[in-house]
Design a protein around this motif. Structure first.
Motif, mmCIF file in Angstrom:
data_model
loop_
_atom_site.group_PDB
_atom_site.id
_atom_site.type_symbol
_atom_site.label_atom_id
_atom_site.label_comp_id
_atom_site.label_asym_id
_atom_site.label_seq_id
_atom_site.Cartn_x
_atom_site.Cartn_y
_atom_site.Cartn_z
ATOM 1 N N SER A 268 8.696 -10.195 0.867
ATOM 2 C CA SER A 268 7.329 -10.514 0.471
ATOM 3 C C SER A 268 6.330 -10.010 1.499
ATOM 4 O O SER A 268 5.290 -9.423 1.149
ATOM 5 N N MET A 269 6.641 -10.219 2.780
ATOM 6 C CA MET A 269 5.734 -9.754 3.843
ATOM 7 C C MET A 269 5.658 -8.239 3.868
ATOM 8 O O MET A 269 4.586 -7.654 4.075
ATOM 9 N N LEU A 270 6.790 -7.573 3.647
ATOM 10 C CA LEU A 270 6.783 -6.104 3.629
ATOM 11 C C LEU A 270 5.960 -5.564 2.460
ATOM 12 O O LEU A 270 5.415 -4.459 2.536
ATOM 13 N N GLN A 271 5.856 -6.342 1.392
ATOM 14 C CA GLN A 271 5.085 -5.927 0.215
ATOM 15 C C GLN A 271 3.642 -6.432 0.265
ATOM 16 O O GLN A 271 2.921 -6.339 -0.722
ATOM 17 N N SER A 272 3.217 -6.966 1.411
ATOM 18 C CA SER A 272 1.890 -7.566 1.525
ATOM 19 C C SER A 272 0.791 -6.592 1.104
ATOM 20 O O SER A 272 0.786 -5.420 1.502
ATOM 21 N N CYS A 273 -0.149 -7.093 0.294
ATOM 22 C CA CYS A 273 -1.281 -6.258 -0.114
ATOM 23 C C CYS A 273 -2.412 -6.301 0.902
ATOM 24 O O CYS A 273 -3.360 -5.524 0.813
ATOM 25 N N SER A 274 -2.364 -7.215 1.873
ATOM 26 C CA SER A 274 -3.277 -7.151 3.014
ATOM 27 C C SER A 274 -2.482 -6.600 4.198
ATOM 28 O O SER A 274 -1.259 -6.637 4.207
ATOM 29 N N VAL A 275 -3.178 -6.087 5.188
ATOM 30 C CA VAL A 275 -2.521 -5.317 6.248
ATOM 31 C C VAL A 275 -1.901 -6.246 7.291
ATOM 32 O O VAL A 275 -2.619 -6.992 7.977
ATOM 33 N N ILE A 276 -0.566 -6.214 7.392
ATOM 34 C CA ILE A 276 0.144 -6.975 8.420
ATOM 35 C C ILE A 276 1.282 -6.119 8.971
ATOM 36 O O ILE A 276 1.702 -5.146 8.351
ATOM 37 N N SER A 277 1.769 -6.483 10.147
ATOM 38 C CA SER A 277 3.030 -5.961 10.653
ATOM 39 C C SER A 277 4.081 -7.039 10.448
ATOM 40 O O SER A 277 3.761 -8.232 10.417
ATOM 41 N N VAL A 278 5.341 -6.638 10.327
ATOM 42 C CA VAL A 278 6.414 -7.586 10.037
ATOM 43 C C VAL A 278 7.579 -7.338 10.982
ATOM 44 O O VAL A 278 7.991 -6.191 11.191
ATOM 45 N N VAL A 279 8.104 -8.416 11.555
ATOM 46 C CA VAL A 279 9.298 -8.322 12.388
ATOM 47 C C VAL A 279 10.493 -8.835 11.598
ATOM 48 O O VAL A 279 10.357 -9.289 10.462
ATOM 49 N N ASN A 280 11.658 -8.777 12.189
ATOM 50 C CA ASN A 280 12.879 -9.188 11.505
ATOM 51 C C ASN A 280 12.930 -10.701 11.325
ATOM 52 O O ASN A 280 12.154 -11.450 11.939
ATOM 53 N N ILE A 281 13.863 -11.163 10.515
ATOM 54 C CA ILE A 281 14.023 -12.590 10.245
ATOM 55 C C ILE A 281 14.351 -13.338 11.534
ATOM 56 O O ILE A 281 15.249 -12.938 12.285
#
Length: 262
Positions: free
Chosen positions: A221-234
């Motif tokens: 879900s975070m990787l598909q975010s429509c607002s701009v974010i960075s994502v780390v691993n679980i």
């Protein structure tokens, strides 16, 4: 930087060549018997300190590694602490030498050597109470990297009015970066990013069950975010905290330089 200080000491005649060579050699790593090679100069090289992952290590090994790091730098961060590790640390160090996270799975052990504050500010937000252990790991990493931290916990989308009621804290503290930890469907980082003008790091947490449980749905879900974010691993609290602190420290340094120019 430590190397610059050593060179300055040579220039000023404060240390001899042999002492300087020994000091420079110690900037690599320090062995701990046969079990570890502690990167005691990682902070000087990268801005991110060495840390001990307790998970998978014997309790006495964690204590031995901690002692070496404390001797070298005055402080050590320990993550993923189990009950046996906690017991060993409390036997080996005085209570005033250990700063525990809220849930007791992350700790900083020290000899009263303070952390130099950078002026950076990192906010840590969780969707639920179950996300706090991982968020606390991130918070303590950011703090050890010199940042002031702001914790806002249990404000997930199931009751979004809770987040609305806490937004004034973000407006008052003006963090330089924000970590948002969430399990289940992992929606909260996207919402926060749509409300603020600073970088947001999504930290998926292995809470939740069923299809997409254990943090998988949250991460996707975070990787598909429509607002701009960075994502780390679980459950990557250390990585999230270090990345957020790097951003905050860079911004804080720019503020200082801008002030010097005025």
């Amino acid at each position: 930087m430590k190397l610059e200080k050593i060179l300055e000491q040579i220039k000023n005649g404060e240390i001899d060549l042999e002492t300087a060579k020994a000091s420079i050699s110690s900037m690599g790593y320090t062995p701990v018997s046969e079990i570890a090679k502690i990167d005691t100069c990682r902070r000087h090289r990268t801005g991110i300190m060495e840390a001990i992952l307790a998970e998978g290590k014997k309790p006495h090994d964690v204590v031995d590694i901690a002692n070496v790091q404390i001797t070298a730098t005055g402080r050590v961060l320990i993550t993923r602490i189990g009950k046996e590790h906690k017991d060993a640390l409390e036997v080996s160090f005085a209570p005033e030498q250990i700063d525990w996270s809220l849930n007791g799975t992350t700790a900083v052990v020290h000899n009263n050597t303070p952390v130099t504050r950078t002026g950076g500010v990192v906010a840590i937000i969780t969707a639920g109470t179950a996300d706090i252990p991982v968020a606390e790991e991130a918070r303590m990493v950011a703090s050890e990297m010199g940042c002031d931290t702001l914790a806002i916990y249990d404000v997930g989308v199931a009751g979004l009015h809770r987040l609305v009621g806490e937004m004034h804290k973000l407006q008052e503290r003006r963090p330089d970066s924000i970590i948002v930890a969430a399990g289940r469907e992992g929606t909260l980082p996207t919402i926060v990013s749509g409300l603020v003008d600073v970088p947001v790091i999504g930290l998926p947490v292995s809470t939740g069950y069923g299809a997409g449980g254990k943090g998988k749905a949250a991460m996707f879900s975070m990787l598909q975010s429509c607002s701009v974010i960075s994502v780390v691993n679980i459950d990557a609290g250390f990585v999230a905290g270090a990345f957020a602190a790097r951003i905050a420290n860079t911004v804080a340094e720019a503020r200082k330089q801008s002030g010097d120019c005025e």
